[in-house]
Motif scaffolding. Structure first.
Motif, short mmCIF file in Angstrom:
data_model
loop_
_atom_site.label_atom_id
_atom_site.label_comp_id
_atom_site.label_asym_id
_atom_site.label_seq_id
_atom_site.Cartn_x
_atom_site.Cartn_y
_atom_site.Cartn_z
N TYR A 98 5.75 20.22 12.31
CA TYR A 98 6.32 19.95 11.24
C TYR A 98 6.26 20.68 10.01
CZ TYR A 98 5.98 15.60 13.97
OH TYR A 98 6.02 14.82 15.19
N GLU A 99 7.33 20.45 9.27
CA GLU A 99 7.35 21.19 8.10
C GLU A 99 6.01 21.00 7.18
OE1 GLU A 99 9.91 23.03 7.16
OE2 GLU A 99 11.50 22.54 8.39
N ASP A 100 5.91 21.98 6.36
CA ASP A 100 4.40 22.04 5.80
C ASP A 100 4.25 20.99 5.02
OD1 ASP A 100 3.80 24.54 7.02
OD2 ASP A 100 4.44 25.83 5.24
N TRP A 101 5.10 20.73 4.03
CA TRP A 101 4.87 19.53 3.00
C TRP A 101 5.86 18.41 3.14
CZ3 TRP A 101 0.29 19.68 1.00
CH2 TRP A 101 -0.27 20.85 0.88
N ASN A 102 5.53 17.11 3.39
CA ASN A 102 6.30 15.99 3.63
C ASN A 102 5.82 14.81 2.81
OD1 ASN A 102 7.66 16.73 6.57
ND2 ASN A 102 5.46 17.48 6.39
N LEU A 103 7.01 14.17 2.48
CA LEU A 103 6.75 13.07 1.34
C LEU A 103 5.68 11.93 1.93
CD1 LEU A 103 7.47 11.83 -1.33
CD2 LEU A 103 9.35 10.54 -0.07
N SER A 104 4.82 11.47 0.94
CA SER A 104 3.76 10.42 1.42
C SER A 104 3.71 9.54 0.04
CB SER A 104 2.59 10.87 2.02
OG SER A 104 1.78 10.02 2.29
N GLY A 105 3.63 8.26 0.31
CA GLY A 105 3.61 7.37 -0.85
C GLY A 105 2.80 6.17 -0.43
N ALA A 106 2.26 5.40 -1.43
CA ALA A 106 1.59 3.92 -1.12
C ALA A 106 1.40 3.09 -2.27
CB ALA A 106 0.14 4.45 -0.37
N VAL A 107 1.33 2.15 -2.17
CA VAL A 107 1.21 0.81 -2.99
C VAL A 107 -0.13 0.08 -2.64
CG1 VAL A 107 3.25 0.84 -4.13
CG2 VAL A 107 2.72 -0.69 -2.43
N ALA A 108 -0.94 -0.38 -3.62
CA ALA A 108 -2.11 -1.20 -3.29
C ALA A 108 -2.56 -2.19 -4.29
CB ALA A 108 -3.39 0.05 -2.96
N ALA A 109 -3.20 -3.18 -3.82
CA ALA A 109 -3.78 -3.94 -4.57
C ALA A 109 -5.40 -4.21 -4.23
CB ALA A 109 -3.11 -5.51 -4.48
N GLY A 110 -6.10 -4.18 -5.47
CA GLY A 110 -7.78 -4.06 -4.95
C GLY A 110 -8.64 -4.89 -5.90
N MET A 111 -9.93 -5.05 -5.78
CA MET A 111 -10.81 -5.35 -6.72
C MET A 111 -12.02 -4.58 -6.73
SD MET A 111 -13.08 -8.95 -6.10
CE MET A 111 -11.56 -10.08 -6.07
N GLU A 112 -12.56 -4.63 -8.04
CA GLU A 112 -13.72 -3.97 -8.29
C GLU A 112 -14.85 -4.90 -8.17
OE1 GLU A 112 -12.92 -2.09 -12.20
OE2 GLU A 112 -11.96 -0.28 -11.21
N PHE A 113 -15.90 -4.54 -7.44
CA PHE A 113 -16.86 -5.40 -7.13
C PHE A 113 -18.15 -5.20 -7.94
CE2 PHE A 113 -14.55 -5.26 -3.12
CZ PHE A 113 -14.31 -6.46 -2.78
N GLY A 114 -18.23 -4.17 -8.68
CA GLY A 114 -19.27 -3.87 -9.49
C GLY A 114 -20.24 -3.00 -8.71
N ASN A 115 -21.19 -2.31 -9.39
CA ASN A 115 -22.06 -1.23 -8.82
C ASN A 115 -21.45 -0.11 -8.03
OD1 ASN A 115 -24.33 -2.97 -9.69
ND2 ASN A 115 -24.23 -4.16 -7.95
N GLY A 116 -20.13 -0.07 -8.52
CA GLY A 116 -19.31 1.20 -8.05
C GLY A 116 -18.51 0.83 -6.93
N PHE A 117 -18.79 -0.24 -6.13
CA PHE A 117 -17.89 -0.48 -4.98
C PHE A 117 -16.58 -1.24 -5.25
CE2 PHE A 117 -22.03 -0.31 -3.33
CZ PHE A 117 -21.81 0.56 -2.27
N ARG A 118 -15.40 -0.89 -4.51
CA ARG A 118 -14.18 -1.69 -4.63
C ARG A 118 -13.55 -1.57 -3.19
NH1 ARG A 118 -10.11 2.50 -5.64
NH2 ARG A 118 -11.23 4.51 -6.13
N GLY A 119 -12.64 -2.37 -3.19
CA GLY A 119 -11.76 -2.63 -1.95
C GLY A 119 -10.54 -2.82 -2.19
N GLU A 120 -9.46 -2.50 -1.34
CA GLU A 120 -8.05 -2.69 -1.61
C GLU A 120 -7.50 -3.33 -0.35
OE1 GLU A 120 -7.04 0.75 -3.84
OE2 GLU A 120 -6.38 1.77 -1.84
N LEU A 121 -5.97 -3.37 -0.53
CA LEU A 121 -5.05 -3.73 0.70
C LEU A 121 -4.13 -2.46 0.27
CD1 LEU A 121 -4.74 -7.46 1.30
CD2 LEU A 121 -6.32 -5.80 2.55
N GLU A 122 -3.68 -1.75 1.26
CA GLU A 122 -2.66 -0.59 0.88
C GLU A 122 -1.48 -0.63 1.73
OE1 GLU A 122 -3.52 4.00 -0.22
OE2 GLU A 122 -3.21 3.76 1.98
N LEU A 123 -0.25 -0.50 1.30
CA LEU A 123 0.63 -0.33 2.21
C LEU A 123 1.40 1.22 1.97
CD1 LEU A 123 3.00 -1.76 4.26
CD2 LEU A 123 4.24 -2.15 1.79
#
Length: 259
Positions: A87-112
């Motif tokens: 494949y070509e060297d550089w190809n387009l990539s993107g994402a959107v996400a919704a998440g939550m910060e749980f405190g103490n440095g941890f966070r989680g999210e759902l990403e499309l």
């Protein structure tokens, strides 16, 4: 018997009266204060701690460098062949996400996520022949849904992070083929499509990066991730079934909006 009464001087009487007045007045005020005091103690002061939980949405955009992929052709033939695609060297990539910060440095999210990969060349493994430029065509697109987890290291202005995610992906091989100048291995001259199919497979990613606060509610992030889509079942135009996997390196940046 004669009774004798002690004489008291006027000055001593005045001092005695003042002394009595001086004692009785504070006692009266103290009694009033005890009566007027609310017997119910005030509630303890509530100290608001920093919020442990916070929500955010994110938008990311970047470039991906995919590894080569391969699929089979005509496995029932006397000389079956495979097709290895670069494949070509550089190809387009993107994402959107919704998440939550749980405190103490941890966070989680759902990403499309969405990625598009342009074909650079096809190589027929049995013939050891490479077709590139205008003689190779096709592109791959991947739509991923991931559950990501991250840990942020709070260093003040910058917050480096590490993360990983798992999920599912749809992989589409669109019109993969070659242009033949002359009939080759039983194939006619001209454009020949080898595979045009899509399927689903397990998806994953691991990565690292850093973020920096732009405002109190907006963070800028930039990071690297290595991701994969595993064992997608595709069928070539000749009916050959094959499992295809696609791995890629990507660099993405974006904004996180906290609320």
């Amino acid at each position: 018997m004669k009774t004798t009464f002690a004489k008291t001087s006027p000055i001593k009487s005045i001092f005695a009266a003042l002394a009595m007045s001086g004692v009785s007045i504070p006692l009266a005020f103290a009694a009033d204060a005890v009566i007027e005091q609310d017997p119910t103690p005030p509630p303890p002061a509530v100290v608001e701690d920093a919020a442990l939980y916070g929500y955010y949405v994110a938008a990311r955009l970047g470039f991906a460098l995919p590894d080569d992929t391969s699929f089979g052709l005509d496995t029932a033939a006397d000389v079956p062949t495979g097709v290895s695609t670069a494949y070509e060297d550089w190809n387009l990539s993107g994402a959107v996400a919704a998440g939550m910060e749980f405190g103490n440095g941890f966070r989680g999210e759902l990403e499309l996520g969405y990625s598009s990969f342009d074909v650079e060349s096809h190589r027929l493994t049995a013939l050891d022949t490479r077709f590139g430029g205008s003689d190779a065509f096709g592109d791959a697109t991947a739509i991923t849904g991931l559950v990501n987890g991250y840990y942020d290291f709070d260093l003040g202005t910058f917050k480096p992070y590490v993360g990983a995610g798992i999920g599912m992906a749809q992989l589409d091989f669109d019109n993969y083929g070659i242009n033949l100048a002359a009939p080759t291995a039983g194939l006619p001259a001209g454009p020949v499509t080898a595979i045009d199919d899509s399927g689903y497979g397990f998806a994953w990613q691991v990565g690292l990066g850093t973020s920096v606060a732009v405002t109190e509610t907006i963070d800028f992030e930039i990071g690297y991730r290595y991701s994969g889509i595993e064992n997608v079942e595709l069928t070539a135009v000749d009916g050959t079934d094959t499992d295809v996997s696609l791995d890629s390196h990507s660099v993405m940046s974006g904004l996180r909006f906290k609320f």
